[in-house]
Each structure stands twice: as C-alpha cells, then as structure tokens.
Motif scaffolding. Structure first.
Motif, PDB file in Angstrom:
ATOM      1  N   THR A 156       0.829  -0.962  -0.012  1.00 39.18           N
ATOM      2  CA  THR A 156      -0.544   0.129  -0.042  1.00 39.18           C
ATOM      3  C   THR A 156       0.911   1.723  -0.804  1.00 39.18           C
ATOM      4  O   THR A 156       0.944   2.344  -0.921  1.00 39.18           O
ATOM      5  CB  THR A 156      -0.939   0.220   1.427  1.00 39.18           C
ATOM      6  OG1 THR A 156      -2.270  -1.254   1.057  1.00 39.18           O
ATOM      7  CG2 THR A 156      -1.713   1.810   1.512  1.00 39.18           C
ATOM      8  N   SER A 208       2.539   1.645  -3.336  1.00 45.57           N
ATOM      9  CA  SER A 208       1.621   1.666  -4.664  1.00 45.57           C
ATOM     10  C   SER A 208       1.519   3.143  -3.941  1.00 45.57           C
ATOM     11  O   SER A 208       1.038   3.857  -5.183  1.00 45.57           O
ATOM     12  CB  SER A 208      -0.084   1.563  -4.388  1.00 45.57           C
ATOM     13  OG  SER A 208      -0.166   1.653  -3.167  1.00 45.57           O
ATOM     14  N   GLU A 209       1.890   4.135  -3.138  1.00 45.19           N
ATOM     15  CA  GLU A 209       1.291   5.963  -3.411  1.00 45.19           C
ATOM     16  C   GLU A 209       2.440   6.126  -3.744  1.00 45.19           C
ATOM     17  O   GLU A 209       2.228   7.818  -3.948  1.00 45.19           O
ATOM     18  CB  GLU A 209       1.203   6.295  -1.636  1.00 45.19           C
ATOM     19  CG  GLU A 209      -0.487   5.498  -1.270  1.00 45.19           C
ATOM     20  CD  GLU A 209      -0.426   6.074   0.075  1.00 45.19           C
ATOM     21  OE1 GLU A 209       0.919   6.554   0.606  1.00 45.19           O
ATOM     22  OE2 GLU A 209      -1.324   6.007   0.699  1.00 45.19           O
ATOM     23  N   ARG A 213       3.709   5.750 -10.193  1.00 44.30           N
ATOM     24  CA  ARG A 213       2.379   5.841 -11.200  1.00 44.30           C
ATOM     25  C   ARG A 213       1.774   4.979 -11.589  1.00 44.30           C
ATOM     26  O   ARG A 213       2.426   3.964 -11.177  1.00 44.30           O
ATOM     27  CB  ARG A 213       3.248   6.433 -12.921  1.00 44.30           C
ATOM     28  CG  ARG A 213       3.821   8.353 -12.299  1.00 44.30           C
ATOM     29  CD  ARG A 213       3.945   8.275 -13.668  1.00 44.30           C
ATOM     30  NE  ARG A 213       5.065   7.647 -14.939  1.00 44.30           N
ATOM     31  CZ  ARG A 213       5.187   7.104 -16.055  1.00 44.30           C
ATOM     32  NH1 ARG A 213       4.520   8.509 -16.676  1.00 44.30           N
ATOM     33  NH2 ARG A 213       5.397   6.941 -16.493  1.00 44.30           N
ATOM     34  N   PRO A 214       0.005   5.075 -11.558  1.00 44.65           N
ATOM     35  CA  PRO A 214      -0.399   3.702 -12.181  1.00 44.65           C
ATOM     36  C   PRO A 214       0.518   2.426 -12.838  1.00 44.65           C
ATOM     37  O   PRO A 214       0.268   1.816 -13.145  1.00 44.65           O
ATOM     38  CB  PRO A 214      -1.440   4.779 -12.786  1.00 44.65           C
ATOM     39  CG  PRO A 214      -2.024   5.906 -11.626  1.00 44.65           C
ATOM     40  CD  PRO A 214      -0.477   6.577 -11.343  1.00 44.65           C
ATOM     41  N   ASP A 215       0.787   3.013 -14.170  1.00 47.02           N
ATOM     42  CA  ASP A 215       1.134   2.145 -14.901  1.00 47.02           C
ATOM     43  C   ASP A 215       2.362   2.325 -14.817  1.00 47.02           C
ATOM     44  O   ASP A 215       2.115   1.181 -14.992  1.00 47.02           O
ATOM     45  CB  ASP A 215       1.417   3.468 -16.148  1.00 47.02           C
ATOM     46  CG  ASP A 215      -0.033   4.054 -17.006  1.00 47.02           C
ATOM     47  OD1 ASP A 215      -0.933   3.427 -16.919  1.00 47.02           O
ATOM     48  OD2 ASP A 215       0.746   4.626 -18.105  1.00 47.02           O
ATOM     49  N   ASP A 216       3.281   2.160 -13.760  1.00 48.72           N
ATOM     50  CA  ASP A 216       4.709   2.079 -13.228  1.00 48.72           C
ATOM     51  C   ASP A 216       4.164   0.570 -12.168  1.00 48.72           C
ATOM     52  O   ASP A 216       4.873  -0.974 -12.436  1.00 48.72           O
ATOM     53  CB  ASP A 216       5.388   2.781 -12.590  1.00 48.72           C
ATOM     54  CG  ASP A 216       5.883   3.884 -13.733  1.00 48.72           C
ATOM     55  OD1 ASP A 216       5.736   3.792 -15.601  1.00 48.72           O
ATOM     56  OD2 ASP A 216       6.602   5.275 -13.639  1.00 48.72           O
ATOM     57  N   MET A 217       3.257   1.164 -11.887  1.00 54.53           N
ATOM     58  CA  MET A 217       2.724   0.013 -10.569  1.00 54.53           C
ATOM     59  C   MET A 217       2.303  -1.204 -11.388  1.00 54.53           C
ATOM     60  O   MET A 217       2.267  -2.679 -11.290  1.00 54.53           O
ATOM     61  CB  MET A 217       1.857   0.632  -9.951  1.00 54.53           C
ATOM     62  CG  MET A 217       1.537  -0.304  -8.767  1.00 54.53           C
ATOM     63  SD  MET A 217       2.026  -1.377  -7.357  1.00 54.53           S
ATOM     64  CE  MET A 217       3.034  -0.177  -6.917  1.00 54.53           C
ATOM     65  N   ALA A 218       1.177  -0.949 -12.348  1.00 54.80           N
ATOM     66  CA  ALA A 218       0.673  -2.200 -13.010  1.00 54.80           C
ATOM     67  C   ALA A 218       2.089  -3.356 -13.623  1.00 54.80           C
ATOM     68  O   ALA A 218       1.090  -4.196 -14.185  1.00 54.80           O
ATOM     69  CB  ALA A 218      -0.353  -1.400 -14.072  1.00 54.80           C
ATOM     70  N   SER A 219       2.673  -2.401 -14.899  1.00 55.45           N
ATOM     71  CA  SER A 219       3.425  -3.600 -15.093  1.00 55.45           C
ATOM     72  C   SER A 219       4.372  -3.483 -14.408  1.00 55.45           C
ATOM     73  O   SER A 219       4.785  -4.621 -14.222  1.00 55.45           O
ATOM     74  CB  SER A 219       4.706  -2.322 -16.685  1.00 55.45           C
ATOM     75  OG  SER A 219       5.852  -2.276 -16.418  1.00 55.45           O
ATOM     76  N   THR A 236       1.936  -6.533 -12.860  1.00 50.35           N
ATOM     77  CA  THR A 236       2.626  -7.417 -14.334  1.00 50.35           C
ATOM     78  C   THR A 236       3.606  -8.939 -14.800  1.00 50.35           C
ATOM     79  O   THR A 236       3.458  -9.880 -14.120  1.00 50.35           O
ATOM     80  CB  THR A 236       2.278  -6.883 -15.554  1.00 50.35           C
ATOM     81  OG1 THR A 236       0.588  -6.109 -15.856  1.00 50.35           O
ATOM     82  CG2 THR A 236       2.608  -8.515 -16.806  1.00 50.35           C
ATOM     83  N   ASP A 261      -2.700  -8.106  -4.394  1.00 49.33           N
ATOM     84  CA  ASP A 261      -1.661  -7.807  -4.414  1.00 49.33           C
ATOM     85  C   ASP A 261      -0.798  -9.423  -4.415  1.00 49.33           C
ATOM     86  O   ASP A 261       0.257  -9.892  -3.844  1.00 49.33           O
ATOM     87  CB  ASP A 261      -0.226  -7.351  -4.001  1.00 49.33           C
ATOM     88  CG  ASP A 261      -0.594  -6.972  -2.386  1.00 49.33           C
ATOM     89  OD1 ASP A 261       0.837  -6.685  -1.720  1.00 49.33           O
ATOM     90  OD2 ASP A 261      -1.464  -6.438  -1.513  1.00 49.33           O
TER      91      ASP A 261
END
Length: 563
Positions: A394, A397-398, A401-407, A410, A433
């Motif tokens: 948590t 994630s703060e 960036r959302p894109d970096d976290m999603a990458s 994945t 997660d």
C-alpha cells in the motif's frame, strides 16, 4: 423359359440363369446382393435346371421362407414368394422376345428401368402375411450402406438404385438417354448442395441451407429437420414453409419413427389414408404426400430426419424423388456430423483455454480429456494451499504512477504464476497483490504438499532475480511472505447464477491465509499439518505456537530455513 426374382418391396429384379448357382447375400460380391441387416453375407443359393428354380438356405441367421414357411431346400414355382430374412421376392416367368431392350426396359411410361409395381398382396419382411396397399401406394427404401456407395462411386450409385435394367452402351435408346440426363442433372445438383453445405459455419446455418436447397430441388409446401439429442430423442430444429416462414409443425411421429427404426427413406402419396402412418398428427396437419429420410452419420448412427411434404395435392412424389432424397439426406448427414464435430472441438478448445488460465497446462489437459473427474456439485478434498502477499504494497503504490505499478505487478505475477504451474498447481485467484494457489482440486496427487513447497521456494528465488534486475534499472524492490497449509477443503463451482468460479473454501484455506499475513518479508511459514504431509521437507525451524482467529488452541507453526 426365363425367370426373374422381383422384389416385393422395391423395384429390384434379378434374372436367374442356369449356367451356375447364384448366391443371395449381403456381401458386395454376391450374385444377388441384398443390402439388409436381416440378410446374411451368404444367405441362400438359387439354381435353375430343367425342372425349374430351386432355393437352398446356406445356414443363414434369419432363415429362408417359401410362401411363409421356413425351408432348407425347395422348388420355387412362378408366383411363389421367397423371403430371405425379412426381404421378400416373387418369382416371375418371363418369355424370351426378339427385342430384349423393349422387353426389359419399357415401363408403363416407356422409360428405361421404370419400377415394377409391388404385388398387391405382398408385405416385405413378413413371411406369409399379406396386406392390401393403400390406393396411392407407399415406397420404403433402406438407406444404401456407405461401403456400397464407396465401391460404386459415390452419389451415382444412389441415383441408379431402382433402375436395375439401365441400358448398356449397345442398347442406347432415347428413353435411356433421357434417364441418363436426369441422373446427371441430379448428380450436379448434389455436388452443388455438397459445396453449399461445406460453407456453412455452424449447425444452425447448415440446417437453413439444407431447407433452402430442398425447396429449390423439390416441389414441396414444407421442409423440416429434427435432430437426435443425447438420449436419441428427436428434437425439432427447423421447420419452414415455401414462403420461408418459420412454422411450429412437427414431423408426424409415425413417419419419423418408421424412418429412424427401419433406417429407410419413405414416400407416401396419401399419408392420411395410409394405415402405416395414420397417426393423429398426420390427420391434424392435413398431410397428403410426404417424403422422409434418416440422416445417417458414422457407425450407422441416426443423427435425425429430413422431411418434406405437400398439403395441397397428392401423387406428387415418385420413386426417383425418394432415391434423390436419400442421396440428399446422406450428403446432409455427413455435413451435419462434421459441423457437430467442429462445434464440439471449438467448445473443448475454449474450455481448455479457460482451464489453462487457472490450471497448470498438464492438469488442464487431464481435466479437458476426463470431464468425469470434475464433479459440478463440488466435494471435499485434501488440498495444499499457498498464499503469498507483498509486504508494504500500500505504501509502495502511493509513490508510483499507476502505469508503472501495473507494469511491475504484471511482471511479478507472471513469474509467480509460472512457479505455481511449473509445479503442477492451480491458480485459484489474485486478491489485490496476493496470490492464492492450491494443489489437490479438482484432481489430486500424492505429492501435492511437496509440489506446493517447491513452488513456494521457487517463488522466493524468482523474486530475488526480479529484485536484482529491478535494482539495476532503478525500480523499487518487492518483498513477500508466504503461508502454507494442508487439510480438507470444499472444492467446487461457487458464485451466483450470473457468474461462477471454481475455488476452494474452508478452515484449511483460512489458516493458510493467516499464516501468510504473519510471515515477514522473505519468510515461508507452514502449519504442522503441512509439515506432516511433506515426504521430502526442507530444513525447518519450529516457531512458538501462534494464536489464530477462530482457533481455540494456538497453532503449531514452522519456518523454512532457506539455503
């Protein structure tokens, strides 16, 4: 004096000559081939001498009859009915004439091979029993066996059934030429139909094509197709009138049942007055002239029936129409079976694809190939359960960036799932997660606990490799804790009517989740039940018993010592 055996059911006829005995049988090389399941391969033998025609049974299963009486050997006189199994023939005396073509080929309408009428008193397949035929007449013809079609060149042989006296090149007449032209035209139509059916994408489109082609080929008021379900019951699939309107009419039960049970094509030009088909549905639907043929698949399996009828006129269909409908139904039957196979392959491919999203590929193949191994209602099974969870996710994630976290997730999840699948496990679900995996449902193995332990150790090793790579490019590192438990859990499809998923639930699952929550980053904790289920445990260190929610007694736990 010449003699002929004339079928009491169809228009087949065979000359009896005196130069050698003639074998009657179901084998293709028989002198008198009769393709019926009640006929033995070598059923009987016919000989001709100065005293007349003699018949001798060759030890057939269903016997040979003369005027209804079973015989071993007997002399046959003109007018006598000889029945082989359930196929009856009448012996006729034929006077030789100087014009064999006319004597053999000229029928009531002057055409070559015009069908001879069945004697009014003979009932095929019932030795010694006679019954008057309806005035309009009914023709029933067994569907030609596939091996006969292959030997005689496909559709052409079907079109020639019923014309045993077709002219040879030395006997060409205008009527023979006309008959040949009609057969060629029908053959071309069948080939066009076959091409049209091969383009159909699925069973429903194929059936619509069958109906359309029937209206183009026959002068009929209605066409219907019924297909057999898993129990063999006929289920309506399509029924249309000449205007293309869908109708609710069903194929008369008496006609459909006869076509299926006797594997025969049927034509009746007064169905309402025919005692064979005088069912209530025939009368209610005002059926007059009708044809019906079974759709036969591989291994002589009945796929359904194809039916056409007229409600406005009688005497519409003839013997040639029936032959053509049988050939048409044969083509449609092959196309329907192929389409059903294709549909089943598509469903199985989709099912296997869905399985492989959550199960190891090897296990997905076992499930797809052995559907009985999965009980839809669910069951209790011994399972090994693994939970892994990212520590401090948590807060991490703060800062991303959302894109970096999603990458990042994945890439992380891809490696973790591979560890599960590589060890034969099943991905149950992602929970934020966290990863939940299990071994033992729907199909278990004696080493499920060891496989789960190997997966947990590999997950830690793969995360070390990922962290080293991410460290080199300035990306944040991850730490995970893992909990393992072994015990009985309920496994089955759980959810609502709108969405179901295969999962496991129970105390065994809850304990594994709580052990995961208690594990520090880089730590693997397991229960005593899991330890005792291992055949080859890694080095372990006993930890103080832990109090877990909903547990009366503290739970004995162990920590894996990683080398």
């Amino acid at each position: 004096m010449l003699y002929k055996l004339v079928s009491a059911e169809t228009d087949q006829s065979f000359e009896i000559k005196g130069d050698a005995p003639l074998v009657v049988g179901r084998a293709l090389n028989s002198d008198i081939p009769v393709f019926d399941p009640t006929i033995s391969r070598r059923h009987a033998e016919l000989t001709l001498d100065d005293t007349g025609v003699h018949v001798r049974d060759l030890g057939s299963s269903n016997g040979t009859y003369l005027n209804g009486a079973r015989i071993e050997t007997a002399r046959v006189s003109p007018g006598d009915v000889v029945t082989f199994g359930k196929v009856a023939f009448r012996l006729k005396e034929v006077s030789p004439t100087p014009t064999p073509v006319a004597a053999r080929a000229a029928g009531p309408d002057g055409g070559v091979g015009a069908p001879e009428r069945r004697p009014s008193g003979a009932v095929a397949g019932v030795p010694g029993v006679e019954e008057p035929l309806p005035a309009a007449g009914t023709i029933m013809r067994p569907v030609v066996p596939k091996e006969l079609l292959q030997q005689r060149g496909g559709f052409t042989s079907v079109l020639r059934v019923g014309t045993p006296g077709a002219a040879t090149p030395a006997e060409v007449t205008p009527a023979a030429v006309a008959q040949y032209d009609r057969n060629q035209q029908k053959l071309e139509t069948l080939l066009k139909v076959s091409m049209e059916l091969s383009r159909a994408a699925d069973v429903d489109q194929l059936l619509a094509t069958v109906v359309d082609q029937c209206f183009k080929t026959f002068e009929v008021d209605g066409v219907a197709v019924e297909l057999a379900d898993e129990r063999g019951e006929l289920v309506p699939r399509i029924s249309r009138d000449r205007r293309g309107t869908e109708t609710a009419r069903r194929i008369p039960r008496s006609i459909a049942r006869t076509a299926v049970e006797q594997r025969s094509g049927i034509v009746s030009n007064d169905a309402g007055g025919d005692l064979r088909f005088g069912g209530q549905s025939v009368l209610m639907q005002r059926v007059r002239s009708t044809m019906c043929a079974p759709l036969i698949g591989s291994e002589d399996r009945v796929l359904g029936v194809l039916y056409v009828d007229n409600v406005t006129a009688t005497q519409r269909f003839g013997d040639e129409d029936l032959n053509f409908l049988i050939a048409f139904a044969g083509t449609a039957g092959v196309a329907i079976e192929n389409s059903q196979f294709a549909d089943r392959i598509r469903r199985e491919t989709m099912a296997r694809s869905n399985f492989e999203r959550y199960f190891a590929p090897s296990l997905a193949a076992r499930i797809a190939d052995s559907p009985d191994a999965v009980r839809l209602g669910g069951e209790k099974r011994p399972v090994a359960v693994l939970f892994s969870d990212i520590r401090g996710f948590t807060a991490l994630s703060e800062t991303m960036r959302p894109d970096d976290m999603a990458s990042l997730l994945t890439e992380y999840f891809t490696e973790m799932v591979e560890c599960v699948f590589r060890n034969g496990g099943n991905l149950d679900k992602f929970i934020g997660d966290a990863v939940m995996a299990q071994w033992g449902a729907p199909i278990g193995s004696p080493d499920d606990a060891d496989a789960a332990m190997r997966a947990a150790l590999e997950m830690m090793d793969e995360l070390d490799k990922l962290n080293a790579k991410w460290r080199g490019v300035g990306r944040p590192e991850l730490q995970i804790g893992i909990g393992l438990n072994f015990g009985e859990a309920f496994a089955g499809n759980i959810g609502s009517e709108r969405r179901l998923e295969f999962t496991i639930i129970g105390d065994t699952v809850n304990t594994a989740s709580r052990l995961c929550s208690a594990a520090d980053g880089g730590e693997i904790l397991l229960s005593d039940d899991m330890r005792r289920a291992l055949h080859d445990p890694p080095p372990l260190e006993e930890r103080p018993p832990m109090e877990l929610k909903n547990k009366i007694q503290p739970v004995k736990i162990y920590r894996v010592i990683r080398r």
